[in-house]
Design a protein around this motif. Sequence first.
Motif, PDB file in Angstrom:
ATOM      1  N   LYS A  28      37.318  -0.710  15.544  1.00  0.00           N
ATOM      2  CA  LYS A  28      37.730  -1.046  16.968  1.00  0.00           C
ATOM      3  C   LYS A  28      38.710  -2.108  16.974  1.00  0.00           C
ATOM      4  O   LYS A  28      39.955  -2.119  17.542  1.00  0.00           O
ATOM      5  N   GLU A  29      38.334  -3.238  16.323  1.00  0.00           N
ATOM      6  CA  GLU A  29      39.218  -4.538  16.521  1.00  0.00           C
ATOM      7  C   GLU A  29      40.563  -4.210  16.003  1.00  0.00           C
ATOM      8  O   GLU A  29      41.706  -4.882  16.420  1.00  0.00           O
ATOM      9  N   ALA A  30      40.703  -3.491  14.947  1.00  0.00           N
ATOM     10  CA  ALA A  30      41.898  -3.241  14.230  1.00  0.00           C
ATOM     11  C   ALA A  30      42.835  -2.297  14.921  1.00  0.00           C
ATOM     12  O   ALA A  30      44.051  -2.619  14.771  1.00  0.00           O
ATOM     13  N   LEU A  31      42.175  -1.627  15.815  1.00  0.00           N
ATOM     14  CA  LEU A  31      42.980  -0.645  16.855  1.00  0.00           C
ATOM     15  C   LEU A  31      43.606  -1.375  17.938  1.00  0.00           C
ATOM     16  O   LEU A  31      44.638  -1.260  18.528  1.00  0.00           O
ATOM     17  N   GLU A  32      42.764  -1.936  18.678  1.00  0.00           N
ATOM     18  CA  GLU A  32      43.042  -2.837  20.002  1.00  0.00           C
ATOM     19  C   GLU A  32      44.041  -3.951  19.697  1.00  0.00           C
ATOM     20  O   GLU A  32      43.916  -4.662  18.973  1.00  0.00           O
ATOM     21  N   GLY A  33      45.182  -3.547  20.491  1.00  0.00           N
ATOM     22  CA  GLY A  33      46.315  -4.388  20.484  1.00  0.00           C
ATOM     23  C   GLY A  33      47.247  -3.865  19.308  1.00  0.00           C
ATOM     24  O   GLY A  33      48.619  -4.831  19.168  1.00  0.00           O
ATOM     25  N   LYS A  34      47.176  -3.002  18.693  1.00  0.00           N
ATOM     26  CA  LYS A  34      47.994  -2.330  17.731  1.00  0.00           C
ATOM     27  C   LYS A  34      49.043  -1.534  18.376  1.00  0.00           C
ATOM     28  O   LYS A  34      48.904  -0.777  18.936  1.00  0.00           O
ATOM     29  N   ALA A  35      50.541  -1.837  17.593  1.00  0.00           N
ATOM     30  CA  ALA A  35      51.597  -1.115  18.093  1.00  0.00           C
ATOM     31  C   ALA A  35      51.640   0.004  17.233  1.00  0.00           C
ATOM     32  O   ALA A  35      51.535   0.230  16.169  1.00  0.00           O
ATOM     33  N   VAL A  36      51.724   1.334  17.921  1.00  0.00           N
ATOM     34  CA  VAL A  36      51.782   2.467  17.071  1.00  0.00           C
ATOM     35  C   VAL A  36      53.075   3.325  17.498  1.00  0.00           C
ATOM     36  O   VAL A  36      53.830   3.265  18.468  1.00  0.00           O
ATOM     37  N   GLN A  37      53.527   4.211  16.668  1.00  0.00           N
ATOM     38  CA  GLN A  37      54.780   4.948  16.750  1.00  0.00           C
ATOM     39  C   GLN A  37      54.302   6.526  17.082  1.00  0.00           C
ATOM     40  O   GLN A  37      53.125   6.753  16.917  1.00  0.00           O
ATOM     41  N   VAL A  38      55.076   6.985  17.753  1.00  0.00           N
ATOM     42  CA  VAL A  38      54.848   8.359  18.489  1.00  0.00           C
ATOM     43  C   VAL A  38      54.099   9.199  17.126  1.00  0.00           C
ATOM     44  O   VAL A  38      55.101   9.469  16.106  1.00  0.00           O
ATOM     45  N   GLY A  39      53.279   9.873  17.360  1.00  0.00           N
ATOM     46  CA  GLY A  39      52.774  10.924  16.328  1.00  0.00           C
ATOM     47  C   GLY A  39      51.699  10.310  14.992  1.00  0.00           C
ATOM     48  O   GLY A  39      51.384  10.901  14.403  1.00  0.00           O
ATOM     49  N   GLU A  40      51.492   8.872  15.403  1.00  0.00           N
ATOM     50  CA  GLU A  40      50.769   8.019  14.443  1.00  0.00           C
ATOM     51  C   GLU A  40      49.251   8.523  14.655  1.00  0.00           C
ATOM     52  O   GLU A  40      48.735   8.378  15.959  1.00  0.00           O
ATOM     53  N   ARG A  41      48.615   8.725  13.628  1.00  0.00           N
ATOM     54  CA  ARG A  41      47.177   8.960  13.750  1.00  0.00           C
ATOM     55  C   ARG A  41      46.375   7.871  14.481  1.00  0.00           C
ATOM     56  O   ARG A  41      46.350   6.612  13.928  1.00  0.00           O
ATOM     57  N   ILE A  42      45.365   8.015  15.183  1.00  0.00           N
ATOM     58  CA  ILE A  42      44.464   6.885  15.816  1.00  0.00           C
ATOM     59  C   ILE A  42      43.112   6.995  15.559  1.00  0.00           C
ATOM     60  O   ILE A  42      42.435   6.177  14.904  1.00  0.00           O
ATOM     61  N   LEU A  43      42.683   8.318  15.791  1.00  0.00           N
ATOM     62  CA  LEU A  43      41.201   8.655  15.474  1.00  0.00           C
ATOM     63  C   LEU A  43      41.040  10.164  15.475  1.00  0.00           C
ATOM     64  O   LEU A  43      41.969  10.867  15.784  1.00  0.00           O
ATOM     65  N   GLN A  44      39.961  10.592  15.253  1.00  0.00           N
ATOM     66  CA  GLN A  44      39.560  12.123  15.365  1.00  0.00           C
ATOM     67  C   GLN A  44      38.350  12.379  15.955  1.00  0.00           C
ATOM     68  O   GLN A  44      37.434  11.550  15.763  1.00  0.00           O
ATOM     69  N   VAL A  45      38.069  13.466  16.516  1.00  0.00           N
ATOM     70  CA  VAL A  45      36.883  14.076  16.918  1.00  0.00           C
ATOM     71  C   VAL A  45      36.627  15.150  16.408  1.00  0.00           C
ATOM     72  O   VAL A  45      37.257  16.123  16.117  1.00  0.00           O
ATOM     73  N   ALA A  46      35.276  15.213  15.702  1.00  0.00           N
ATOM     74  CA  ALA A  46      34.956  16.191  14.694  1.00  0.00           C
ATOM     75  C   ALA A  46      33.546  16.796  15.126  1.00  0.00           C
ATOM     76  O   ALA A  46      32.654  15.886  15.926  1.00  0.00           O
ATOM     77  N   GLN A  47      32.970  17.837  14.795  1.00  0.00           N
ATOM     78  CA  GLN A  47      31.859  18.431  15.099  1.00  0.00           C
ATOM     79  C   GLN A  47      30.790  17.624  13.666  1.00  0.00           C
ATOM     80  O   GLN A  47      31.206  17.862  12.596  1.00  0.00           O
ATOM     81  N   PRO A  48      29.720  17.259  14.187  1.00  0.00           N
ATOM     82  CA  PRO A  48      28.962  16.484  13.023  1.00  0.00           C
ATOM     83  C   PRO A  48      28.602  17.493  11.756  1.00  0.00           C
ATOM     84  O   PRO A  48      28.399  17.151  10.778  1.00  0.00           O
ATOM     85  N   GLY A  49      28.245  18.662  12.371  1.00  0.00           N
ATOM     86  CA  GLY A  49      27.728  19.654  11.193  1.00  0.00           C
ATOM     87  C   GLY A  49      28.877  20.411  10.354  1.00  0.00           C
ATOM     88  O   GLY A  49      28.496  21.279   9.331  1.00  0.00           O
ATOM     89  N   GLN A  50      30.091  20.198  10.894  1.00  0.00           N
ATOM     90  CA  GLN A  50      31.247  20.788   9.951  1.00  0.00           C
ATOM     91  C   GLN A  50      31.868  19.864   9.259  1.00  0.00           C
ATOM     92  O   GLN A  50      32.626  19.089   9.856  1.00  0.00           O
ATOM     93  N   ILE A  51      31.579  19.797   7.840  1.00  0.00           N
ATOM     94  CA  ILE A  51      32.083  18.786   7.002  1.00  0.00           C
ATOM     95  C   ILE A  51      32.858  19.620   5.662  1.00  0.00           C
ATOM     96  O   ILE A  51      32.466  20.965   5.489  1.00  0.00           O
ATOM     97  N   GLN A  52      33.601  19.033   5.028  1.00  0.00           N
ATOM     98  CA  GLN A  52      33.917  19.611   3.747  1.00  0.00           C
ATOM     99  C   GLN A  52      34.458  18.309   2.958  1.00  0.00           C
ATOM    100  O   GLN A  52      34.224  17.101   3.269  1.00  0.00           O
TER     101      GLN A  52
END
Length: 450
Positions: free
Chosen positions: A327-351
Amino acid sequence: MAIQISQDALRPKADISASALKLLQFEADIRRCSKRDELIFHLANQLSRLIPYDLAFVFEQGGRKRRHVLLSNNVAEIEKSSPLIYKLNQWASLDVSLNEAKPYPIKEVLGEEHDLPYECTYWQPIAAESGHGDSCLFVLLFSNFAYSEQQQALLSRLAETYEHAFRAIEAKPNKARLSRGKSRFLKLSFAAVLVAACAIPLPMSVMAPVQVIAKDPYIVTAPFNGVIKSINIAPNTYVDQGQTLLNFEDIQMRNEYLIELQRLAVAKANFEKTQGESFTSGEGKYQLNAVRAELSLALVETRYRREQLDRTQMKASRSGLVIYADKEALEGKAVQVGERILQVAQPGQIQYQIDLPSAQSMAFESGAKISIYLDSAPLGGHEAQLESVSYLPTVTQEGVASFTVLASPTVGKTPKIGARGTARIYAEHAPLIWHVLRRPVNTVRQWMGI
């Protein structure tokens, strides 16, 4: 008066001469010899303790009935090229009737011309041919006097003792040869088993690092160039659809939106004014279309700024587990358009994502078996099947060019997303010998350019 007689006085006295004790001790010394060379050395140098002589030569009879000097007393090594040794070898080999103990004149042994200061010789077979084998020993003694019958009898007695010791030592190599034969058989059997084992077909496999990742996650990317103001959800937290995930710095967006609102108000006022003038003035009619276009443009700009302002607050488009690193690494970070920040996934769906080094790559079939050994479960218990392999390798964080292999779980409990470990990917079957030589052969081929 009674006379007392001690028991010791009544016992018979043992009359053992010093010569007999000396003979027994000498024979005991012979039996202590455990090696052939040790026995021959004893024969050449210690026989003088019982039989007087000045010079002694020990002969051995090998193949083709040829006899040659092995050792002489007081000499560490025989000089085979010396004239004396040559004459002795020639005499002992030419005369085939030397299997009996017998004195010989020195002239018969060495010829008329010799420089040895001795007059008599005595030939004594030690281990002659008697059905025990071809290896025989003899001793030739030089002295200035002829041996008496008692000395000859003693020599015969000692010859029997030496022969017994020699045959006992000579029999030991037979056991050694038997042991060597068994050892050779075991070695050949082991080699045959090893060759057969090398032909056993076994599935080829490679080991590579693996990581548990989410399957088909919702990727949250930056909608514009900006700075992340805050992350509202802690990592590894479940969120509902529509819940706010993060906020961007919105000062610029908000100010631009307020400016566009003012421009929109000005455009509306100008449009209303021009519309009123169009009823009374012909010039107003001509300007009405231009003012209407400016109003439409102001409306579009205002909506765009509003959408940009709304995007500064990003919400979850679906329910799931929020996945990001720090969290601390992301807050205050400058990002470019299209840059990945995080993801939301279903806990039971893995690979499983496997980084297969290009140096270990081989042909894999779709659905190939994969064994997973996670760091949290090093004994295994997880199985997967191969889904896809990337066409081109990419350089990992460790600086290794690797193909990305994706696999779906088949056996085992669903592991935690982010877990790491090692995966074994199975390929086609090949002989065991190829499993051992595959890497060395590939290395040699690359080095030689074959």
